[in-house]
Structures are given as C-alpha cells and as structure tokens.
Design a protein around this motif. Structure first.
Motif, PDB file in Angstrom:
ATOM      1  N   SER A  91     -18.095   2.035 -22.960  1.00 13.78           N
ATOM      2  CA  SER A  91     -19.278   1.757 -22.172  1.00 13.78           C
ATOM      3  C   SER A  91     -20.082   3.034 -22.004  1.00 13.78           C
ATOM      4  CB  SER A  91     -18.885   1.178 -20.808  1.00 13.78           C
ATOM      5  OG  SER A  91     -20.015   0.647 -20.137  1.00 13.78           O
ATOM      6  N   TYR A 127     -19.433  -7.099 -20.503  1.00 19.81           N
ATOM      7  CA  TYR A 127     -19.789  -6.274 -19.342  1.00 19.81           C
ATOM      8  C   TYR A 127     -19.745  -4.777 -19.645  1.00 19.81           C
ATOM      9  CZ  TYR A 127     -19.899 -10.340 -16.318  1.00 19.81           C
ATOM     10  OH  TYR A 127     -20.228 -11.547 -15.736  1.00 19.81           O
ATOM     11  N   SER A 128     -18.889  -4.366 -20.567  1.00 20.45           N
ATOM     12  CA  SER A 128     -18.833  -2.941 -20.885  1.00 20.45           C
ATOM     13  C   SER A 128     -20.016  -2.507 -21.743  1.00 20.45           C
ATOM     14  CB  SER A 128     -17.515  -2.583 -21.576  1.00 20.45           C
ATOM     15  OG  SER A 128     -17.370  -3.264 -22.804  1.00 20.45           O
ATOM     16  N   ARG A 130     -23.014  -2.566 -21.349  1.00 22.72           N
ATOM     17  CA  ARG A 130     -24.156  -2.433 -20.456  1.00 22.72           C
ATOM     18  C   ARG A 130     -24.066  -1.058 -19.815  1.00 22.72           C
ATOM     19  NH1 ARG A 130     -24.286  -8.312 -17.260  1.00 22.72           N
ATOM     20  NH2 ARG A 130     -24.153  -9.617 -19.137  1.00 22.72           N
ATOM     21  N   GLN A 132     -23.130   1.121 -16.976  1.00 27.32           N
ATOM     22  CA  GLN A 132     -22.107   0.725 -16.033  1.00 27.32           C
ATOM     23  C   GLN A 132     -21.599   1.885 -15.185  1.00 27.32           C
ATOM     24  OE1 GLN A 132     -21.009  -1.871 -14.852  1.00 27.32           O
ATOM     25  NE2 GLN A 132     -20.895  -3.570 -16.316  1.00 27.32           N
ATOM     26  N   LEU A 137     -17.777  -2.550 -13.231  1.00 28.40           N
ATOM     27  CA  LEU A 137     -17.263  -3.191 -14.438  1.00 28.40           C
ATOM     28  C   LEU A 137     -15.963  -3.934 -14.139  1.00 28.40           C
ATOM     29  CD1 LEU A 137     -17.156  -3.650 -17.516  1.00 28.40           C
ATOM     30  CD2 LEU A 137     -16.129  -1.374 -17.728  1.00 28.40           C
ATOM     31  N   GLU A 140     -16.743  -7.108 -12.073  1.00 30.07           N
ATOM     32  CA  GLU A 140     -17.492  -8.132 -12.807  1.00 30.07           C
ATOM     33  C   GLU A 140     -16.590  -8.929 -13.744  1.00 30.07           C
ATOM     34  OE1 GLU A 140     -22.043  -6.361 -13.039  1.00 30.07           O
ATOM     35  OE2 GLU A 140     -20.603  -5.816 -14.602  1.00 30.07           O
ATOM     36  N   ILE A 141     -15.657  -8.271 -14.398  1.00 25.43           N
ATOM     37  CA  ILE A 141     -14.742  -8.973 -15.300  1.00 25.43           C
ATOM     38  C   ILE A 141     -13.898  -9.978 -14.512  1.00 25.43           C
ATOM     39  CG2 ILE A 141     -12.774  -8.704 -16.856  1.00 25.43           C
ATOM     40  CD1 ILE A 141     -13.937  -5.862 -17.485  1.00 25.43           C
TER      41      ILE A 141
END
Length: 204
Positions: A91, A127-128, A130, A132, A137, A140-141
């Motif tokens: 990320s 998500y990674s 982005r 972050q 992170l 969100e996961i």
C-alpha cells in the motif's frame, strides 16, 4: 536545474504539452522542481511510467468490495474458524506517498455462509490499493467481511514495514508495525488466543 520549453527539442516540447492538465504534467513539473531535467533521456518517459504505476497502486478506488464478495458467498453448515493467513499486501502511506508492505491474517467464524478463499485476499488488495494508514486498512477489511456475511466474529491482524520510517524520519530499518481489529466472538479471550496462537506457530 530548470528546463524551459524553449530549450527542449520540438518533439519533447510537444510530448510535454500533451501532458498538460493531466497526471503526467504534474510529474513532469515535480521532476523539474526537484532540480532535475525532465527532458533528460532517462527521465523523459518517467511521467508516463509514474502515471501507470500510480493508477495500479491506487486501483482499489475503482473496485467495490461488497460487489466482489457478493459473487463468492456459499451456504454451509460449518461454524469453526476459517483463517486465511500470510496475505501479502502493498500500500501507499497517505502521509508521504511512500510504500508500506507486509502480511495480513484474516480469520472469521461463519454463521451459515462462507466466502470463497481467494476473495478474502482480494478484499485485502482492494483496500490496500488506496492511499492508506495501516490502522484504517485493518478496520476496513474486517468491516467488509462483517457486512458481507454477518459472521459470529471476524478479525484482522496486519504486520507491515513502512518506508516512511525506514528511508526518512527516524530511519529505523528493522521496525515493523502491528495492528489488529477484533469483532464479535474474537473479542472473547479464548477465541482471540486460539487465532493468535495459530499465526504465532506459523511465524516461529
């Protein structure tokens, strides 16, 4: 070293002007402001390469994790822990736009539904890829999986190394950062300890 358009070859000037208003133009200007010559042979194609690289590294903005998971849900009667561990992640730190990288461990306790195993790793990627911070992170996961299948519990542990600490600032090359998010049954010490013992055995 400032590179004026008058000093550039006509072909290079045209290529620079074609970039105006886009990401490549910003990269061209950044190189110039850093004191380099963006028309130099080794740098002339760098704006294009950086644009393609950044679009890949931030491709998660264009993917919907809910839709990704919706297509890989399966009804089962299994209710023991499912653990996908050692998921590689890469990320960009949103504070310095420098990479951080490491591994994620994602367990959950199903309640009638499971997720296709590869989709867990893909959610980590979404998500990674982005800008972050590791803490967000991690959360969100976990929340994406929780919303998709309403498990009895879900957890995420990430261990990562940050180039913003290794290359600049304190310059501690051996440091790493661990974050965790525990939801549902994983707040129970027995379940949490079972999960942590599994990833510790793997790491030893």
């Amino acid at each position: 070293m400032q590179a004026s358009t008058e000093a550039m070859e006509p072909e290079l000037t045209a290529r620079h002007l074609d970039r105006e208003g886009g990401l490549q133009s910003l990269v061209w200007e950044l190189i110039d402001r850093l004191g380099e010559d963006p028309a130099r042979d080794g740098l002339v194609d760098t704006p294009d390469r950086v644009e393609r690289s950044l679009k890949s590294l931030t491709s998660g903005y264009h993917k919907n994790p809910a839709e990704l998971l919706r297509g890989a849900l399966f009804d089962v009667e299994y209710d023991e822990m499912v653990l996908v561990k050692d998921i590689e992640l890469y990320s960009l730190c949103e504070h310095h736009l420098l990479p951080f990288f490491g591994t994620a461990h994602v367990p959950y306790l199903p309640q009638g539904k499971v997720i296709g195993l590869s989709k867990v790793a893909r959610v980590v990627d979404v998500y990674s890829r982005r800008l972050q911070v590791q803490e967000r992170l991690t959360t969100e996961i976990a929340e994406a999986i929780e919303q998709a299948i309403n498990p009895a519990g879900v957890a995420v542990v990430i261990e990562a190394r940050h180039l913003c600490m290794m290359m600049r600032g304190v310059q501690k090359q051996e440091s790493s950062t661990m974050t965790s998010c525990m939801k549902g049954s994983f707040r129970n010490p027995e379940t949490r300890n079972e999960f942590l013992s599994l990833i510790q055995k793997q790491s030893s």
